[in-house]
Design an enzyme around this catalytic site. Structure first.
Site, PDB file in Angstrom:
ATOM      1  N   SER A   1       2.206  -6.314   7.051  1.00  0.00           N
ATOM      2  CA  SER A   1       0.732  -6.299   7.280  1.00  0.00           C
ATOM      3  C   SER A   1       0.127  -7.241   5.987  1.00  0.00           C
ATOM      4  CB  SER A   1       0.237  -5.129   7.107  1.00  0.00           C
ATOM      5  OG  SER A   1       0.696  -4.280   7.973  1.00  0.00           O
TER       6      SER A   1
ATOM      7  N   PRO B   1       9.472  -4.746  -0.086  1.00  0.00           N
ATOM      8  CA  PRO B   1      10.688  -4.588   0.598  1.00  0.00           C
ATOM      9  C   PRO B   1      10.299  -4.601   2.347  1.00  0.00           C
ATOM     10  CG  PRO B   1      10.312  -2.527  -0.499  1.00  0.00           C
ATOM     11  CD  PRO B   1       9.456  -3.507  -0.945  1.00  0.00           C
ATOM     12  N   VAL B   2      10.958  -4.959   3.102  1.00  0.00           N
ATOM     13  CA  VAL B   2      10.823  -5.196   4.653  1.00  0.00           C
ATOM     14  C   VAL B   2      11.169  -3.600   5.268  1.00  0.00           C
ATOM     15  CG1 VAL B   2      11.563  -6.185   6.780  1.00  0.00           C
ATOM     16  CG2 VAL B   2      11.631  -7.577   4.777  1.00  0.00           C
TER      17      VAL B   2
ATOM     18  N   ASP C   1      -2.224  -1.967   9.670  1.00  0.00           N
ATOM     19  CA  ASP C   1      -2.567  -1.712   8.382  1.00  0.00           C
ATOM     20  C   ASP C   1      -3.123  -3.297   7.754  1.00  0.00           C
ATOM     21  OD1 ASP C   1      -1.380   0.722   8.120  1.00  0.00           O
ATOM     22  OD2 ASP C   1       0.504  -0.095   7.628  1.00  0.00           O
TER      23      ASP C   1
ATOM     24  N   LYS D   1       0.724  -1.127   0.159  1.00  0.00           N
ATOM     25  CA  LYS D   1      -0.065  -0.085   0.040  1.00  0.00           C
ATOM     26  C   LYS D   1       0.853   1.199   0.064  1.00  0.00           C
ATOM     27  CE  LYS D   1       1.004   1.476   4.226  1.00  0.00           C
ATOM     28  NZ  LYS D   1       1.756   2.544   4.748  1.00  0.00           N
TER      29      LYS D   1
HETATM   30  O1  C5P Z   1       0.019  -1.707  14.195  1.00  0.00           O
HETATM   31  P1  C5P Z   1       1.380  -1.681  13.854  1.00  0.00           P
HETATM   32  O2  C5P Z   1       1.799  -3.129  14.739  1.00  0.00           O
HETATM   33  O3  C5P Z   1       1.536  -1.940  12.309  1.00  0.00           O
HETATM   34  O4  C5P Z   1       2.221  -0.594  14.483  1.00  0.00           O
HETATM   35  C1  C5P Z   1       3.652  -0.685  14.529  1.00  0.00           C
HETATM   36  C2  C5P Z   1       4.178   0.540  15.300  1.00  0.00           C
HETATM   37  O5  C5P Z   1       3.794   1.659  14.531  1.00  0.00           O
HETATM   38  C3  C5P Z   1       3.406   0.550  16.566  1.00  0.00           C
HETATM   39  O6  C5P Z   1       4.045  -0.053  17.689  1.00  0.00           O
HETATM   40  C4  C5P Z   1       3.520   2.104  16.841  1.00  0.00           C
HETATM   41  O7  C5P Z   1       4.761   2.313  17.384  1.00  0.00           O
HETATM   42  C5  C5P Z   1       3.392   2.905  15.763  1.00  0.00           C
HETATM   43  N1  C5P Z   1       1.857   3.296  15.178  1.00  0.00           N
HETATM   44  C6  C5P Z   1       1.483   4.110  15.999  1.00  0.00           C
HETATM   45  N2  C5P Z   1       0.069   4.783  15.388  1.00  0.00           N
HETATM   46  C7  C5P Z   1      -0.497   4.128  14.620  1.00  0.00           C
HETATM   47  C8  C5P Z   1       0.028   3.038  13.873  1.00  0.00           C
HETATM   48  C9  C5P Z   1       1.086   2.482  14.278  1.00  0.00           C
HETATM   49  O8  C5P Z   1       2.045   4.965  16.574  1.00  0.00           O
HETATM   50  N3  C5P Z   1      -1.726   4.612  14.236  1.00  0.00           N
END
Ligand code: C5P
Length: 309
Positions: A117, A108-109, A150, A19
């Site tokens: 995601s 890519p990572v 995501d 995305k």
């Molecule tokens: O939700 P996800 O595990 O993909 O998010 C990875 C990191 O990105 C979270 O641990 C957080 O630090 C940050 N994040 C955030 N606010 C969001 C989405 C992600 O702070 N809305």
């Protein structure tokens, strides 16, 4: 309850897209540490694949190949493994299900393209089909939201508005196909680090709102209007952390991109081109500059996670 014997010996293959955030508006952190978002996602034609095959009860293993495979964790922190376990524990009764997961990466990572995601979403769908579970789309979305912000969008695909911490998604009215050029960075960026730096740069961040000009541009289908409306609140933080990305963005614009922005938390740079040919020309020029590790053309929007065998 799922059966404990394999209905089929063949694996189930699912592919899920990367995305781009066409707009990413970020507020001040909530009590749980996540940031409230108003975002517009678009799924683009760069895919990871997950093949799930039957394994002994409570056995979960992952094999990874392709783009950045060495950087992908093989333990229980792997999002595909977490997805399979979450589904198994929600539907399979006590430890009755297991899966081998084979991830083929093109995304890519740590690139800001939601590759992890996409793997989580693909594993959810692949295991639901493999285990022949009676799971509604709504339930799958809820599980996806528990896995990561995501992940629900990677299931849905297309062009969608995201709210909450990004996990609440609704399809957006959008016309046309857009031609993107994606420039991958030499090293990744941690999403959490970028958000932390955003907080330092924006101590008084307000309530995020979807920009009206972006929604109007999407309804028009005009790439020039879309290019003018692209925005990413995380971009200044990502550019601070990797200053050379400024040169990448600038170079793409000099080579004729209609618009340029950092994708999500970066470091991938996304360029919007006028046409397919313009995208190919831009990708050749950017590659020749040697400013990025690799350059890919992609179109959007494309569908979310789908079974492909
Ligand atoms: O939700 P996800 O595990 O993909 O998010 C990875 C990191 O990105 C979270 O641990 C957080 O630090 C940050 N994040 C955030 N606010 C969001 C989405 C992600 O702070 N809305």
């Amino acid at each position: 309850m799922a059966s404990a014997t394999p209905p089929t010996l063949a694996g189930v293959r699912v592919r899920a897209p990367a995305k781009i955030n066409l707009a990413l508006k970020v507020g001040a952190p909530r009590a749980d540490g996540y940031h409230p978002l108003a975002t517009v996602y678009q799924a683009v034609s760069l895919y990871d694949e997950v093949e799930a095959s039957w394994a002994e009860a409570d056995e979960f293993q992952v094999t990874v190949s392709g783009e950045g495979a060495d950087e992908v964790p093989r333990d229980d922190s792997n999002l595909a493994i977490r997805a399979a376990r979450l589904l198994a524990h929600s539907y399979g009764g006590r430890n009755s299900l297991g899966a081998h997961l084979l991830i083929k990466k093109s995304i890519p990572v740590a690139g800001g393209l939601a590759g992890g995601s996409a793997n989580g979403a693909a594993a959810l769908l692949a295991c639901a089909v493999l285990w022949d579970l009676d799971v509604s789309q709504e339930r799958l979305n809820t599980l996806a939201g528990e896995l990561g912000s995501d992940v629900p969008f990677a299931l849905l695909g297309g062009t969608a508005v995201g709210s909450g911490r990004g996990e609440q998604v609704a399809p957006a009215l959008a016309r046309g196909t857009y031609h993107w050029v994606l420039a991958f960075g030499y090293s990744g960026l941690s999403t959490a680090t970028v958000y932390r730096h955003f907080d330092q740069l924006n101590p008084g961040a307000g309530q995020p709102k979807i920009p009206a000009d972006l929604m109007n541009a999407l309804r028009s289908g005009d790439p020039r209007l879309l290019a003018a409306a692209l925005s990413n609140d995380l971009q200044p933080a990502a550019l601070d952390l990797q200053p050379r990305l400024r040169t990448v963005l600038q170079t793409g614009l000099e080579y004729g991109a209609l618009g340029a922005l950092i994708s999500g938390s970066g470091p991938t740079c996304a360029f919007l081109a006028e046409s397919e040919l313009a995208a190919v020309n831009l990708s050749v020029s950017l590659s020749a500059e040697g400013l990025c590790r690799a350059v890919r053309c992609a179109t959007g929007p494309v569908t979310g996670a789908r079974v492909i065998n």
